[in-house]
Design a protein around this motif. Structure first.
Motif, mmCIF file in Angstrom:
data_model
loop_
_atom_site.group_PDB
_atom_site.id
_atom_site.type_symbol
_atom_site.label_atom_id
_atom_site.label_comp_id
_atom_site.label_asym_id
_atom_site.label_seq_id
_atom_site.Cartn_x
_atom_site.Cartn_y
_atom_site.Cartn_z
ATOM 1 N N THR A 279 -38.412 -31.727 0.108
ATOM 2 C CA THR A 279 -37.663 -30.480 0.054
ATOM 3 C C THR A 279 -38.615 -29.314 -0.195
ATOM 4 O OG1 THR A 279 -37.292 -30.548 -2.340
ATOM 5 C CG2 THR A 279 -35.707 -31.719 -0.940
ATOM 6 N N ARG A 280 -38.122 -28.111 0.041
ATOM 7 C CA ARG A 280 -38.947 -26.929 -0.208
ATOM 8 C C ARG A 280 -39.295 -26.805 -1.688
ATOM 9 N NH1 ARG A 280 -35.774 -22.110 2.683
ATOM 10 N NH2 ARG A 280 -34.203 -22.902 1.242
ATOM 11 N N ASN B 186 -43.607 -27.173 -5.917
ATOM 12 C CA ASN B 186 -44.235 -27.746 -7.109
ATOM 13 C C ASN B 186 -45.482 -28.553 -6.756
ATOM 14 O OD1 ASN B 186 -42.340 -26.754 -9.032
ATOM 15 N ND2 ASN B 186 -40.876 -28.291 -8.363
ATOM 16 N N ASP B 187 -45.414 -29.306 -5.646
ATOM 17 C CA ASP B 187 -46.577 -30.076 -5.213
ATOM 18 C C ASP B 187 -47.777 -29.167 -4.961
ATOM 19 O OD1 ASP B 187 -45.215 -32.454 -5.362
ATOM 20 O OD2 ASP B 187 -45.047 -32.760 -3.191
ATOM 21 N N MET B 188 -47.511 -28.007 -4.353
ATOM 22 C CA MET B 188 -48.626 -27.134 -3.972
ATOM 23 C C MET B 188 -49.279 -26.493 -5.185
ATOM 24 S SD MET B 188 -50.646 -26.278 -1.697
ATOM 25 C CE MET B 188 -49.781 -27.268 -0.482
ATOM 26 N N ASN C 144 -45.272 -20.476 9.801
ATOM 27 C CA ASN C 144 -44.645 -21.355 8.826
ATOM 28 C C ASN C 144 -44.936 -22.818 9.109
ATOM 29 O OD1 ASN C 144 -43.431 -19.507 6.995
ATOM 30 N ND2 ASN C 144 -42.055 -18.913 8.638
ATOM 31 N N TYR C 145 -46.168 -23.175 8.844
ATOM 32 C CA TYR C 145 -46.600 -24.564 8.911
ATOM 33 C C TYR C 145 -47.135 -24.927 7.520
ATOM 34 C CZ TYR C 145 -45.824 -24.223 13.913
ATOM 35 O OH TYR C 145 -45.244 -24.057 15.145
ATOM 36 N N GLY C 146 -48.218 -25.711 7.453
ATOM 37 C CA GLY C 146 -48.760 -26.091 6.158
ATOM 38 C C GLY C 146 -49.270 -24.892 5.376
ATOM 39 N N PHE C 147 -49.378 -25.078 4.072
ATOM 40 C CA PHE C 147 -49.756 -23.993 3.165
ATOM 41 C C PHE C 147 -51.088 -23.366 3.553
ATOM 42 C CE2 PHE C 147 -51.602 -22.256 -0.697
ATOM 43 C CZ PHE C 147 -50.547 -21.577 -1.278
ATOM 44 N N TYR D 1 -42.397 -23.902 1.487
ATOM 45 C CA TYR D 1 -42.691 -23.995 0.056
ATOM 46 C C TYR D 1 -41.813 -23.066 -0.781
ATOM 47 C CZ TYR D 1 -46.651 -26.197 2.240
ATOM 48 O OH TYR D 1 -47.428 -27.013 3.022
ATOM 49 N N LYS D 2 -40.843 -22.415 -0.151
ATOM 50 C CA LYS D 2 -40.011 -21.450 -0.859
ATOM 51 C C LYS D 2 -38.761 -22.116 -1.418
ATOM 52 C CE LYS D 2 -41.204 -17.249 1.724
ATOM 53 N NZ LYS D 2 -40.628 -16.113 2.478
ATOM 54 N N LYS D 3 -38.614 -22.076 -2.733
ATOM 55 C CA LYS D 3 -37.363 -22.519 -3.339
ATOM 56 C C LYS D 3 -36.239 -21.556 -2.974
ATOM 57 C CE LYS D 3 -39.197 -22.544 -7.479
ATOM 58 N NZ LYS D 3 -39.329 -22.695 -8.949
ATOM 59 N N ASP D 4 -36.583 -20.278 -2.879
ATOM 60 C CA ASP D 4 -35.643 -19.230 -2.494
ATOM 61 C C ASP D 4 -36.158 -18.593 -1.213
ATOM 62 O OD1 ASP D 4 -34.103 -16.973 -2.147
ATOM 63 O OD2 ASP D 4 -34.351 -16.208 -4.177
ATOM 64 N N SER D 5 -35.425 -18.768 -0.111
ATOM 65 C CA SER D 5 -35.909 -18.292 1.187
ATOM 66 C C SER D 5 -36.013 -16.776 1.251
ATOM 67 C CB SER D 5 -34.989 -18.794 2.299
ATOM 68 O OG SER D 5 -33.669 -18.289 2.125
ATOM 69 N N GLU D 6 -35.386 -16.071 0.306
ATOM 70 C CA GLU D 6 -35.418 -14.611 0.315
ATOM 71 C C GLU D 6 -36.557 -14.050 -0.528
ATOM 72 O OE1 GLU D 6 -33.428 -12.866 2.317
ATOM 73 O OE2 GLU D 6 -32.749 -14.841 2.978
ATOM 74 N N LYS D 7 -37.421 -14.922 -1.026
ATOM 75 C CA LYS D 7 -38.460 -14.483 -1.946
ATOM 76 C C LYS D 7 -39.841 -14.671 -1.336
ATOM 77 C CE LYS D 7 -40.005 -15.227 -6.724
ATOM 78 N NZ LYS D 7 -39.830 -16.042 -7.950
ATOM 79 N N ASP D 8 -40.742 -13.740 -1.608
ATOM 80 C CA ASP D 8 -42.153 -13.890 -1.245
ATOM 81 C C ASP D 8 -42.863 -14.561 -2.419
ATOM 82 O OD1 ASP D 8 -44.789 -13.730 -0.508
ATOM 83 O OD2 ASP D 8 -44.813 -11.561 -0.205
ATOM 84 N N ILE D 9 -43.381 -15.777 -2.198
ATOM 85 C CA ILE D 9 -43.981 -16.548 -3.295
ATOM 86 C C ILE D 9 -45.493 -16.364 -3.389
ATOM 87 C CG2 ILE D 9 -42.166 -18.297 -3.226
ATOM 88 C CD1 ILE D 9 -44.172 -20.115 -1.730
ATOM 89 N N THR D 10 -46.050 -15.473 -2.579
ATOM 90 C CA THR D 10 -47.506 -15.317 -2.500
ATOM 91 C C THR D 10 -48.160 -15.204 -3.868
ATOM 92 O OG1 THR D 10 -47.303 -14.184 -0.374
ATOM 93 C CG2 THR D 10 -49.376 -13.902 -1.571
ATOM 94 N N PHE D 11 -47.618 -14.354 -4.726
ATOM 95 C CA PHE D 11 -48.307 -14.039 -5.976
ATOM 96 C C PHE D 11 -48.006 -15.045 -7.083
ATOM 97 C CE2 PHE D 11 -47.738 -9.921 -3.723
ATOM 98 C CZ PHE D 11 -49.053 -9.837 -3.281
ATOM 99 N N GLU D 12 -47.289 -16.110 -6.750
ATOM 100 C CA GLU D 12 -47.180 -17.236 -7.670
ATOM 101 C C GLU D 12 -48.395 -18.154 -7.530
ATOM 102 O OE1 GLU D 12 -43.232 -18.966 -7.872
ATOM 103 O OE2 GLU D 12 -42.416 -17.126 -6.976
#
Length: 228
Positions: A199-200, A205-207, A4-7, A41-52
């Motif tokens: 913020t996460r 959104n930045d990413m 859990n460092y940079g994207f 980068y997670k708005k929701d810490s319980e979610k896997d955002i990979t496929f976004e």
């Protein structure tokens, strides 16, 4: 895989682990669990955002994986022309092809800034916290290379992508023609790293814009960057 460092550091470690599995098992994994990545980068810490950001690997068909694959995450510091792209690239296509959302943002930015890929120099200066892990060329070195390439065609566009506000100021003072700076991307005067300053939700959104911008840079005629 947990990192859990940079994207793009997360992407590099994920690729490292997938390659390690393929080399050991002589096949691709049935599943790749990325829940432990991209925490910044997670708005929701319980979610896997990979496929976004990336298309699901099950949707990427007709990829031939050749092994053994010579890759680990420290290859980011190598001379890039010495990497074994023939074996690395199919794995990248399988697991890191951009999502439809990202492709749409790429098209929007390219149209908004009237980017002509075949007539554009892409300049990527990664500063802020990056000099802690690799040597970064000076502003003057970057400018010298920009001038060298732009003199081959005085009408070329020049995309300046950086996280460093001082570099933007430096380039603006040079009065170069046909400069494009994509305003949707953030810069900073600090050396903390932008992803540690926001913020996460802001990072998420930045990413979307930054990943899309890198895909734009990858299509350009020339790319000027440093290692890492």
């Amino acid at each position: 895989c947990t990192h859990n460092y940079g994207f793009f550091s997360c992407c590099s470690i994920k690729l490292h682990n997938i390659v390690e599995y393929i080399n050991l098992q002589c096949k691709i994994p049935d599943n790749v669990n990325s829940f432990g990545l991209f925490a910044l980068y997670k708005k929701d810490s319980e979610k896997d955002i990979t496929f976004e950001y990336f298309e699901h690997y099950d949707n990427i068909k007709d990829i031939t994986i050749n092994y053994p694959i010579d890759y680990n995450h420290n290859h980011q510091y190598k001379d890039y022309k010495k990497l074994h792209y023939n074996n690395i690239t199919p794995v990248v296509k399988k697991y890191f092809s951009p999502s439809k959302q990202i492709i749409n943002i790429v098209e929007t930015i390219a149209q908004q800034y009237h980017i002509d890929y075949d007539n554009t120099i892409a300049v990527y200066y990664r500063g802020t916290d990056k000099p802690r892990e690799t040597q970064i060329a000076s502003f003057d070195d970057f400018y010298t290379k920009i001038k060298e390439i732009s003199e081959l065609n005085v009408n070329k566009q020049i995309i300046i992508q950086t996280d460093t506000s001082q570099f933007v100021d430096y380039i603006n003072n040079k009065n170069l023609k046909n400069i494009i700076i994509i305003k949707e991307n953030s810069t900073s005067y600090s050396n903390r790293g932008i992803h540690y300053e926001k913020t996460r939700e802001e990072n998420y959104n930045d990413m979307l814009n930054l990943f899309s911008t890198f895909l734009i840079l990858s299509k350009c005629k020339y790319i000027i960057c440093s290692s890492g």
